[in-house]
Motif scaffolding. Structure first.
Motif, PDB file in Angstrom:
ATOM      1  N   ALA A  47       0.819  -1.217   0.000  1.00  0.00           N
ATOM      2  CA  ALA A  47       0.000   0.000   0.000  1.00  0.00           C
ATOM      3  C   ALA A  47       0.853   1.268   0.000  1.00  0.00           C
ATOM      4  CB  ALA A  47      -0.951   0.011   1.202  1.00  0.00           C
ATOM      5  N   GLN A  48       1.906   1.306   0.800  1.00  0.00           N
ATOM      6  CA  GLN A  48       2.722   2.522   0.874  1.00  0.00           C
ATOM      7  C   GLN A  48       3.350   2.847  -0.479  1.00  0.00           C
ATOM      8  OE1 GLN A  48       2.498   4.475   3.499  1.00  0.00           O
ATOM      9  NE2 GLN A  48       1.261   2.914   4.498  1.00  0.00           N
ATOM     10  N   LEU A  49       3.854   1.843  -1.159  1.00  0.00           N
ATOM     11  CA  LEU A  49       4.465   2.040  -2.475  1.00  0.00           C
ATOM     12  C   LEU A  49       3.429   2.537  -3.483  1.00  0.00           C
ATOM     13  CD1 LEU A  49       6.872   1.760  -4.427  1.00  0.00           C
ATOM     14  CD2 LEU A  49       6.158  -0.611  -4.783  1.00  0.00           C
ATOM     15  N   GLN A  50       2.265   1.908  -3.509  1.00  0.00           N
ATOM     16  CA  GLN A  50       1.228   2.311  -4.466  1.00  0.00           C
ATOM     17  C   GLN A  50       0.714   3.723  -4.177  1.00  0.00           C
ATOM     18  OE1 GLN A  50       0.448   0.840  -7.233  1.00  0.00           O
ATOM     19  NE2 GLN A  50       1.754  -0.922  -6.815  1.00  0.00           N
ATOM     20  N   MET A  51       0.544   4.048  -2.897  1.00  0.00           N
ATOM     21  CA  MET A  51       0.072   5.395  -2.556  1.00  0.00           C
ATOM     22  C   MET A  51       1.113   6.440  -2.957  1.00  0.00           C
ATOM     23  SD  MET A  51      -2.120   4.803   0.964  1.00  0.00           S
ATOM     24  CE  MET A  51      -0.708   4.364   1.950  1.00  0.00           C
ATOM     25  N   GLU A  52       2.380   6.114  -2.758  1.00  0.00           N
ATOM     26  CA  GLU A  52       3.452   7.016  -3.178  1.00  0.00           C
ATOM     27  C   GLU A  52       3.403   7.247  -4.687  1.00  0.00           C
ATOM     28  OE1 GLU A  52       8.163   6.477  -3.243  1.00  0.00           O
ATOM     29  OE2 GLU A  52       7.314   6.386  -1.211  1.00  0.00           O
ATOM     30  N   ARG A  53       3.168   6.187  -5.438  1.00  0.00           N
ATOM     31  CA  ARG A  53       3.058   6.301  -6.900  1.00  0.00           C
ATOM     32  C   ARG A  53       1.891   7.198  -7.306  1.00  0.00           C
ATOM     33  NH1 ARG A  53       4.140   0.035  -8.645  1.00  0.00           N
ATOM     34  NH2 ARG A  53       6.397   0.114  -8.369  1.00  0.00           N
ATOM     35  N   LEU A  54       0.832   7.205  -6.485  1.00  0.00           N
ATOM     36  CA  LEU A  54      -0.338   8.046  -6.762  1.00  0.00           C
ATOM     37  C   LEU A  54      -0.171   9.469  -6.225  1.00  0.00           C
ATOM     38  CD1 LEU A  54      -3.131   5.454  -5.931  1.00  0.00           C
ATOM     39  CD2 LEU A  54      -2.579   6.383  -8.195  1.00  0.00           C
ATOM     40  N   GLY A  55       0.973   9.737  -5.587  1.00  0.00           N
ATOM     41  CA  GLY A  55       1.216  11.067  -5.040  1.00  0.00           C
ATOM     42  C   GLY A  55       0.566  11.289  -3.683  1.00  0.00           C
ATOM     43  N   LEU A  56       0.221  10.204  -2.988  1.00  0.00           N
ATOM     44  CA  LEU A  56      -0.404  10.310  -1.667  1.00  0.00           C
ATOM     45  C   LEU A  56       0.620  10.057  -0.582  1.00  0.00           C
ATOM     46  CD1 LEU A  56      -3.586   8.165  -2.404  1.00  0.00           C
ATOM     47  CD2 LEU A  56      -3.446  10.666  -2.298  1.00  0.00           C
ATOM     48  N   LYS A  57       0.483  10.798   0.515  1.00  0.00           N
ATOM     49  CA  LYS A  57       1.363  10.560   1.664  1.00  0.00           C
ATOM     50  C   LYS A  57       0.517  10.500   2.929  1.00  0.00           C
ATOM     51  CE  LYS A  57       2.699  15.437   1.774  1.00  0.00           C
ATOM     52  NZ  LYS A  57       1.748  15.853   0.784  1.00  0.00           N
ATOM     53  N   VAL A  58       1.069   9.878   3.964  1.00  0.00           N
ATOM     54  CA  VAL A  58       0.369   9.736   5.237  1.00  0.00           C
ATOM     55  C   VAL A  58      -0.065  11.115   5.719  1.00  0.00           C
ATOM     56  CG1 VAL A  58       0.644   9.064   7.658  1.00  0.00           C
ATOM     57  CG2 VAL A  58       1.554   7.607   5.847  1.00  0.00           C
TER      58      VAL A  58
END
Length: 173
Positions: A47-58
């Motif tokens: 999930a962290q890798l995919q969210m990073e790819r989408l430009g999302l951060k915690v």
């Protein structure tokens, strides 16, 4: 010799102090988790890798229609179920055409959401891992879902309107 004993005594006191800080009353006095809250949990693998790819951060917040089936103004009725949330254009994170899938956990006074996948326009019918929780943007700042009211229908709760915020997290609280 005296200096060595004094130094040893100071080190022993520092060691005890460090132990007391780690195992003191504050660490052990963590309030028990209310039984009505959904379980804590880990995010889906990747999930962290995919969210990073989408430009999302915690910490990012995504305004959403909580359940695409109830995309109408006014109150909404939820039960324990799988839902697809619809991101709104005015959010911090821009996810045009995306849909966010997850599960609602319903109590008499709260509706919680644990979102674990995101469907992007380029992924078609497949999803990628995601990790987010449902918040109420109007008054709930504690991360404990939407404030709800019991419904006359067994197993359902009613919320004031069908909107919420999905906050990107690195672990389900």
């Amino acid at each position: 010799m005296r200096t060595h004993r004094a130094r040893h005594g100071v080190l022993a006191l520092l060691g005890l102090f460090a132990l007391a800080c780690q195992h003191g009353p504050d660490a052990a006095a963590k309030a028990p988790r209310p039984a009505w809250m959904p379980p804590e949990g880990s995010c889906p693998r990747g999930a962290q890798l995919q969210m990073e790819r989408l430009g999302l951060k915690v910490g990012d917040r995504i305004p959403v229609i909580v359940d695409s089936i109830q995309d109408h103004p006014g109150p909404a009725r939820y039960n324990y179920s799988f839902v697809i949330a619809l991101p709104q254009a005015e959010g911090e994170a821009k996810l045009p055409g995306a849909r966010i899938g997850g599960r609602l956990y319903v109590t008499k006074h709260r509706v919680f959401g644990r979102y674990d996948r995101i469907f992007t326009p380029e992924s078609g019918a497949t999803s990628v891992p995601f990790c987010g929780v449902l918040l109420d943007s109007r008054w709930d700042k504690d991360g404990e879902g939407l404030i709800a009211y019991p419904s006359p229908m067994k197993g359902f709760s009613v919320v004031q309107d069908n909107t919420g915020v999905i906050q990107v997290v690195d672990r389900y609280p």
